[in-house]
Scaffold this motif. Structure first.
Motif, mmCIF file in Angstrom:
data_model
loop_
_atom_site.group_PDB
_atom_site.id
_atom_site.type_symbol
_atom_site.label_atom_id
_atom_site.label_comp_id
_atom_site.label_asym_id
_atom_site.label_seq_id
_atom_site.Cartn_x
_atom_site.Cartn_y
_atom_site.Cartn_z
ATOM 1 N N GLY A 153 0.814 -1.208 0.000
ATOM 2 C CA GLY A 153 0.000 0.000 0.000
ATOM 3 C C GLY A 153 0.846 1.257 0.000
ATOM 4 N N ASN A 154 1.936 1.252 0.786
ATOM 5 C CA ASN A 154 2.840 2.402 0.804
ATOM 6 C C ASN A 154 3.442 2.647 -0.564
ATOM 7 O OD1 ASN A 154 6.121 2.795 1.086
ATOM 8 N ND2 ASN A 154 4.949 4.337 2.202
ATOM 9 N N MET A 155 3.874 1.581 -1.228
ATOM 10 C CA MET A 155 4.502 1.732 -2.534
ATOM 11 C C MET A 155 3.535 2.342 -3.546
ATOM 12 S SD MET A 155 6.450 -1.057 -4.948
ATOM 13 C CE MET A 155 5.115 -2.257 -4.964
ATOM 14 N N TYR A 156 2.337 1.779 -3.659
ATOM 15 C CA TYR A 156 1.403 2.261 -4.683
ATOM 16 C C TYR A 156 0.756 3.582 -4.289
ATOM 17 C CZ TYR A 156 2.230 -2.143 -6.961
ATOM 18 O OH TYR A 156 2.849 -3.198 -7.587
ATOM 19 N N CYS A 157 0.616 3.824 -2.997
ATOM 20 C CA CYS A 157 0.129 5.131 -2.554
ATOM 21 C C CYS A 157 1.145 6.214 -2.909
ATOM 22 C CB CYS A 157 -0.128 5.104 -1.050
ATOM 23 S SG CYS A 157 -1.012 6.542 -0.424
ATOM 24 N N SER A 158 2.418 5.924 -2.686
ATOM 25 C CA SER A 158 3.478 6.878 -3.026
ATOM 26 C C SER A 158 3.518 7.139 -4.517
ATOM 27 C CB SER A 158 4.837 6.353 -2.548
ATOM 28 O OG SER A 158 4.863 6.206 -1.148
ATOM 29 N N ILE A 159 3.395 6.083 -5.318
ATOM 30 C CA ILE A 159 3.407 6.228 -6.777
ATOM 31 C C ILE A 159 2.271 7.135 -7.233
ATOM 32 C CG2 ILE A 159 2.982 5.009 -8.945
ATOM 33 C CD1 ILE A 159 4.486 2.612 -7.763
ATOM 34 N N LEU A 160 1.066 6.882 -6.730
ATOM 35 C CA LEU A 160 -0.100 7.641 -7.182
ATOM 36 C C LEU A 160 -0.075 9.089 -6.686
ATOM 37 C CD1 LEU A 160 -2.910 4.938 -6.806
ATOM 38 C CD2 LEU A 160 -1.767 5.707 -8.892
ATOM 39 N N ILE A 161 0.410 9.320 -5.467
ATOM 40 C CA ILE A 161 0.493 10.699 -4.977
ATOM 41 C C ILE A 161 1.546 11.479 -5.757
ATOM 42 C CG2 ILE A 161 1.104 12.150 -2.999
ATOM 43 C CD1 ILE A 161 -0.180 10.082 -1.181
ATOM 44 N N LEU A 162 2.681 10.854 -6.049
ATOM 45 C CA LEU A 162 3.700 11.508 -6.874
ATOM 46 C C LEU A 162 3.151 11.814 -8.271
ATOM 47 C CD1 LEU A 162 6.868 9.448 -5.873
ATOM 48 C CD2 LEU A 162 6.443 11.863 -5.362
ATOM 49 N N THR A 163 2.309 10.928 -8.772
ATOM 50 C CA THR A 163 1.670 11.169 -10.068
ATOM 51 C C THR A 163 0.716 12.353 -9.983
ATOM 52 O OG1 THR A 163 1.804 8.798 -10.557
ATOM 53 C CG2 THR A 163 0.317 10.114 -11.913
ATOM 54 N N CYS A 164 -0.047 12.424 -8.896
ATOM 55 C CA CYS A 164 -0.945 13.566 -8.686
ATOM 56 C C CYS A 164 -0.169 14.869 -8.597
ATOM 57 C CB CYS A 164 -1.762 13.362 -7.408
ATOM 58 S SG CYS A 164 -3.005 12.061 -7.504
ATOM 59 N N MET A 165 0.989 14.844 -7.956
ATOM 60 C CA MET A 165 1.828 16.037 -7.874
ATOM 61 C C MET A 165 2.319 16.443 -9.259
ATOM 62 S SD MET A 165 4.000 15.092 -4.421
ATOM 63 C CE MET A 165 5.066 16.546 -4.520
ATOM 64 N N GLY A 166 2.647 15.450 -10.081
ATOM 65 C CA GLY A 166 3.062 15.747 -11.450
ATOM 66 C C GLY A 166 1.950 16.378 -12.254
ATOM 67 N N ILE A 167 0.733 15.846 -12.096
ATOM 68 C CA ILE A 167 -0.426 16.402 -12.803
ATOM 69 C C ILE A 167 -0.696 17.833 -12.332
ATOM 70 C CG2 ILE A 167 -2.926 16.192 -13.113
ATOM 71 C CD1 ILE A 167 -2.534 13.129 -12.890
ATOM 72 N N ASN A 168 -0.580 18.044 -11.035
ATOM 73 C CA ASN A 168 -0.808 19.380 -10.470
ATOM 74 C C ASN A 168 0.196 20.393 -11.026
ATOM 75 O OD1 ASN A 168 -2.207 21.011 -8.205
ATOM 76 N ND2 ASN A 168 -0.041 21.313 -7.768
ATOM 77 N N ARG A 169 1.482 20.014 -11.070
ATOM 78 C CA ARG A 169 2.504 20.912 -11.614
ATOM 79 C C ARG A 169 2.304 21.136 -13.109
ATOM 80 N NH1 ARG A 169 7.241 17.806 -8.265
ATOM 81 N NH2 ARG A 169 7.102 19.024 -6.331
ATOM 82 N N TYR A 170 1.878 20.091 -13.801
ATOM 83 C CA TYR A 170 1.604 20.205 -15.237
ATOM 84 C C TYR A 170 0.494 21.223 -15.496
ATOM 85 C CZ TYR A 170 -0.459 18.869 -19.738
ATOM 86 O OH TYR A 170 -0.991 18.889 -20.995
ATOM 87 N N LEU A 171 -0.607 21.111 -14.752
ATOM 88 C CA LEU A 171 -1.718 22.043 -14.937
ATOM 89 C C LEU A 171 -1.310 23.465 -14.582
ATOM 90 C CD1 LEU A 171 -4.681 19.953 -13.448
ATOM 91 C CD2 LEU A 171 -4.277 20.502 -15.856
ATOM 92 N N ALA A 172 -0.547 23.617 -13.493
ATOM 93 C CA ALA A 172 -0.151 24.949 -13.046
ATOM 94 C C ALA A 172 0.761 25.642 -14.047
ATOM 95 C CB ALA A 172 0.555 24.857 -11.690
ATOM 96 N N THR A 173 1.580 24.874 -14.766
ATOM 97 C CA THR A 173 2.563 25.467 -15.679
ATOM 98 C C THR A 173 2.079 25.512 -17.124
ATOM 99 O OG1 THR A 173 4.324 24.590 -14.265
ATOM 100 C CG2 THR A 173 4.973 25.337 -16.461
ATOM 101 N N VAL A 174 1.486 24.416 -17.583
ATOM 102 C CA VAL A 174 1.094 24.311 -18.992
ATOM 103 C C VAL A 174 -0.289 24.902 -19.236
ATOM 104 C CG1 VAL A 174 0.756 22.708 -20.922
ATOM 105 C CG2 VAL A 174 2.550 22.269 -19.224
ATOM 106 N N HIS A 175 -1.185 24.772 -18.254
ATOM 107 C CA HIS A 175 -2.542 25.323 -18.391
ATOM 108 C C HIS A 175 -2.844 26.229 -17.197
ATOM 109 C CE1 HIS A 175 -3.275 22.548 -21.711
ATOM 110 N NE2 HIS A 175 -2.793 21.573 -20.947
ATOM 111 N N PRO A 176 -2.122 27.327 -17.073
ATOM 112 C CA PRO A 176 -2.265 28.175 -15.877
ATOM 113 C C PRO A 176 -3.648 28.799 -15.717
ATOM 114 C CG PRO A 176 -0.955 29.270 -17.567
ATOM 115 C CD PRO A 176 -1.153 27.874 -18.027
ATOM 116 N N PHE A 177 -4.306 29.141 -16.813
ATOM 117 C CA PHE A 177 -5.624 29.777 -16.713
ATOM 118 C C PHE A 177 -6.666 28.783 -16.204
ATOM 119 C CE2 PHE A 177 -3.425 32.222 -20.061
ATOM 120 C CZ PHE A 177 -3.441 33.468 -19.450
ATOM 121 N N THR A 178 -6.577 27.547 -16.674
ATOM 122 C CA THR A 178 -7.481 26.509 -16.171
ATOM 123 C C THR A 178 -7.196 26.222 -14.700
ATOM 124 O OG1 THR A 178 -7.596 25.498 -18.364
ATOM 125 C CG2 THR A 178 -8.249 24.120 -16.485
ATOM 126 N N TYR A 179 -5.905 26.186 -14.354
ATOM 127 C CA TYR A 179 -5.500 25.871 -12.988
ATOM 128 C C TYR A 179 -5.980 26.932 -12.003
ATOM 129 C CZ TYR A 179 -2.458 24.566 -9.092
ATOM 130 O OH TYR A 179 -1.973 24.185 -7.863
#
Length: 269
Positions: free
Chosen positions: A91-117
């Motif tokens: 659970g720790n391994m896959y929870c870490s993977i998915l949260i890191l993925t969510c952080m990547g998506i969050n940074r992607y939206l903030a930088t690439v689609h700032p108006f939507t973010y």
């Protein structure tokens, strides 16, 4: 069965677990304490808090794993505790993977689609993403809580926890398809998503201003660490269960050692 008595299993692995426990528990407690007083970058605070909680849960179960390996891979804490530690490890391994993925998506939206973010309710968005991660991981880990994990070996005279398969019966297709889907949905798809998000970020930042090079190097470091931490475990899990399922259907009544790489995950996290 030599592995169960080898120095790798009875000395090296518990030594790494001891180091992770000694460093990880206070580090994650301090991290949670510092995050509790931060008011800026609320999305990052939420993501990092959930990461620290997942790691802390993993660390507090390590004394059981340490005692298990130092005791010659002899589990003395019962079936229920074996299931709990196994569930929390994965659970720790896959929870870490998915949260890191969510952080990547969050940074992607903030930088690439700032108006939507900017239109998003950032706090609720981050909480929703983390909540979905925890619910998804919990549901996906249920088989570890339901299926038997503890097996007694006559030679040597030990009780193992999640280290052997009982092959007196034909291998269950469920385990093969379960671990295949776990590697696919829990690692491969998040890996593709995080690579896409960060490579897009790198292209955009590099095109805008060369002064972003330090941030680009940090992104590349995240990708490398992500790969080192999680790829080996998932690849070996997939290979092991495929080999076990296809090569042991008609085997004699034996106990087969479950070879899973855990050192990389615990060392680099």
């Amino acid at each position: 069965m030599g592995y169960l008595r080898s120095p790798l299993s009875t000395k090296l692995i518990p030594s790494i677990y001891i180091l992770v426990f000694v460093v990880g528990v206070p580090a994650n407690i301090v991290t949670l304490w510092k995050l509790s007083s931060r008011t800026k970058s609320i999305c990052l605070v939420i993501f990092h808090t959930n990461l620290a909680i997942a790691d802390l849960l993993f660390c507090v179960t390590l004394p059981f794993k340490i005692a298990y390996h130092l005791n010659g891979n002899n589990w003395i804490f019962g079936e229920v505790m074996c299931r709990i530690t196994t569930l929390i490890f994965y659970g720790n391994m896959y929870c870490s993977i998915l949260i890191l993925t969510c952080m990547g998506i969050n940074r992607y939206l903030a930088t690439v689609h700032p108006f939507t973010y900017r239109k998003l309710p950032k706090r609720n968005f981050a909480l929703l993403m983390c909540g979905l991660v925890w619910v998804t991981v919990f549901l996906y880990m249920l088989p570890f809580a339901i299926l038997r994990q503890e097996y007694h070996l006559v030679q040597p005279e030990i009780t193992t926890c999640h280290d052997v398969h009982n092959t007196c019966e034909s291998p269950s297709p469920f385990q093969f398809y379960y671990f295949t889907s776990l590697a696919f949905f829990g690692f491969l798809i998040p890996f593709v998503v995080i690579v896409y998000c960060y490579t897009t970020l790198i292209r955009k930042l590099n095109a805008q201003d060369r002064r972003w090079m330090r941030y680009i190097k940090a992104i590349l470091l995240i990708l490398v660490i992500f790969t080192i931490c999680f790829a080996p475990t998932n690849i070996i899990l997939l290979i092991h269960h495929a080999n076990y399922y296809y090569n042991n259907r008609n085997s004699d009544c034996i106990v087969k050692f479950l070879t899973i790489l855990t050192i990389g995950q615990t060392t680099f996290k």
